[in-house]
Design an enzyme around this catalytic site. Structure first.
Site, short mmCIF file in Angstrom:
data_model
loop_
_atom_site.label_atom_id
_atom_site.label_comp_id
_atom_site.label_asym_id
_atom_site.label_seq_id
_atom_site.Cartn_x
_atom_site.Cartn_y
_atom_site.Cartn_z
N HIS A 236 89.28 57.36 15.68
CA HIS A 236 88.67 56.28 16.49
C HIS A 236 87.85 56.86 17.65
O HIS A 236 87.88 56.35 18.77
CB HIS A 236 89.75 55.33 17.01
CG HIS A 236 89.29 53.91 17.11
ND1 HIS A 236 89.45 52.99 16.11
CD2 HIS A 236 88.65 53.23 18.10
CE1 HIS A 236 88.95 51.82 16.47
NE2 HIS A 236 88.45 51.94 17.68
N ARG A 239 89.57 57.67 21.02
CA ARG A 239 89.76 56.60 21.99
C ARG A 239 91.13 55.92 21.92
O ARG A 239 91.40 55.01 22.70
CB ARG A 239 88.66 55.55 21.80
CG ARG A 239 87.28 56.08 22.15
CD ARG A 239 86.17 55.13 21.74
NE ARG A 239 86.21 53.85 22.41
CZ ARG A 239 85.80 53.64 23.66
NH1 ARG A 239 85.36 54.65 24.40
NH2 ARG A 239 85.85 52.42 24.18
N ASP A 267 84.19 60.25 10.24
CA ASP A 267 83.38 60.01 11.42
C ASP A 267 83.92 60.87 12.57
O ASP A 267 84.88 61.61 12.41
CB ASP A 267 83.32 58.52 11.79
CG ASP A 267 84.62 57.97 12.37
OD1 ASP A 267 85.56 58.75 12.64
OD2 ASP A 267 84.70 56.75 12.56
N GLY A 269 82.02 62.80 16.13
CA GLY A 269 81.29 64.01 16.52
C GLY A 269 80.07 64.32 15.69
O GLY A 269 79.42 65.34 15.90
N ILE A 270 79.71 63.46 14.75
CA ILE A 270 78.56 63.70 13.88
C ILE A 270 77.30 63.22 14.60
O ILE A 270 77.20 62.06 14.99
CB ILE A 270 78.73 62.96 12.55
CG1 ILE A 270 79.99 63.47 11.82
CG2 ILE A 270 77.50 63.13 11.66
CD1 ILE A 270 80.49 62.57 10.73
N ARG A 291 78.48 56.33 18.08
CA ARG A 291 77.78 56.42 19.36
C ARG A 291 76.28 56.62 19.22
O ARG A 291 75.51 56.01 19.98
CB ARG A 291 78.42 57.52 20.22
CG ARG A 291 79.85 57.16 20.68
CD ARG A 291 80.49 58.31 21.45
NE ARG A 291 81.82 57.99 21.96
CZ ARG A 291 82.95 58.29 21.34
NH1 ARG A 291 82.92 58.90 20.17
NH2 ARG A 291 84.13 57.98 21.87
#
Length: 340
Positions: A236, A239, A267, A269-270, A291
């Site tokens: 997540h 978070r 998912d 850090g990509i 993000r």
């Protein structure tokens, strides 16, 4: 508009919590919740980003590949690239009030479809968020994947019915949202999901079911045995639990446990097409990004979303050209190496 203009616009439009840093690495915003940061020390977010930087690509230009194919087939559909916008919720709280959750999701749905991909949409405490998103998906020909929080079993199944009525290609549940204390503060807590309850939820629908928030081989096996079509290796975004390992670091053990039993997405850090290449090389079928799409939406709405997809796709193609990979199936661990 080009993507540099998108970033410049995002810096004007996103609120004080997110600085739209040159490197979205979790350092400047660690612990910033509400906002984009990782929980507490922020190390979960930071590790996600750093893990991808610790892997490099093995360049080889002695080959006959000239036009790499980055398309992928999933859910009985073909997509132009193996990259999907991840679900993001409470955007007014975490970013700015330029958009509410419904408008954000509408932009993601349309921009993703225009780019030949598909967007995952979020859920919220207020029922109108999910219902409104479902309406937007229906208006776009079912082109969106609604993501349901781990509410009670009956409520989850009710929302699945809404997704079915919208014509969605698939439906997801972010079980890692069980750690979102902010939902409890808003009066609607979420909880972990047992394997038996997950099985009952999945068996309630014919839609491909995706379980987001898998971080161990054991959890991956539970999801596979419960009937999941796909899992998303995710913490997540760092978070929900401080001091988690990075998603990329746990990917290989998960791949070893369930490859071939379920589709494996990842998912966390990509940021670039090179990161997508690394994830696929280490066993993922596709990736989600959150993000960066926030920046794209706040900086350029649907056009910004499409520009980001195009940029990521071009970077992925270039990485494949420079490593001798003709298609996604050709990418494997021999094309990457741990650098530190």
């Amino acid at each position: 508009m080009n993507y540099q203009e998108v970033i410049a616009n995002a810096k004007k439009n996103i609120g004080p919590h997110c600085k739209v840093c040159p490197q979205c690495n979790g350092i400047a915003c660690k612990g910033v919740i509400p906002g984009p940061g990782g929980k507490a020390s922020g190390i979960g977010f930071i590790r996600n980003y750093q893990a991808f930087k610790a892997v490099s690509l093995n360049m080889d230009t002695l080959h006959d590949v000239v036009d790499p194919d980055i398309s992928i087939e999933l859910f009985g559909k073909k997509f132009d690239l193996p990259v999907f916008a991840a679900p993001v919720g409470a955007v007014q709280l975490h970013y700015s009030d330029l958009y509410d959750d419904l408008k954000y999701s509408e932009i993601i749905i349309k921009g993703s479809k225009n780019a030949g991909s598909i967007g995952f949409t979020g859920d919220g405490v207020v029922a109108s968020v999910f219902d409104g998103t479902a309406d937007a998906i229906k208006a776009c020909g079912g082109h969106g994947i609604p993501t349901i929080k781990p509410w009670s079993k009956d409520e989850v199944i009710e929302k699945i019915r809404t997704a079915e009525a919208a014509g969605s290609f698939a439906v997801a549940m972010d079980v890692d949202a069980a750690g979102l204390a902010i939902l409890a503060v808003q009066g609607k807590p979420v909880y972990p999901v047992s394997e038996e309850v997950l099985r009952q939820i999945i068996s309630s629908t014919e839609l491909p079911f995706i379980v987001k928030g898998i971080m161990t081989a054991e959890a991956a096996l539970k999801a596979a045995e419960a009937g999941a079509y796909a899992i998303i290796v995710s913490n997540h975004g760092g978070r929900v639990l401080d001091d988690t390992p990075s998603t990329l670091s746990v990917l290989p053990e998960i791949v070893q446990a369930v490859k071939g039993k379920v589709k494996i997405f990842i998912d966390g850090g990509i940021r670039t097409g090179l990161d997508v290449f690394k994830a696929i090389a280490l066993g993922a079928d596709a990736v989600l990004m959150a993000r960066p799409f926030v920046t794209a939406v706040y900086g350029g709405a649907e056009e910004g979303v499409e520009l980001l997809y195009n940029q990521i796709g071009s970077e992925l193609k270039n990485a494949m050209l420079m490593t001798g990979c003709k298609d996604l199936a050709s990418i494997n661990e021999k094309h990457v190496r741990k650098t530190h």
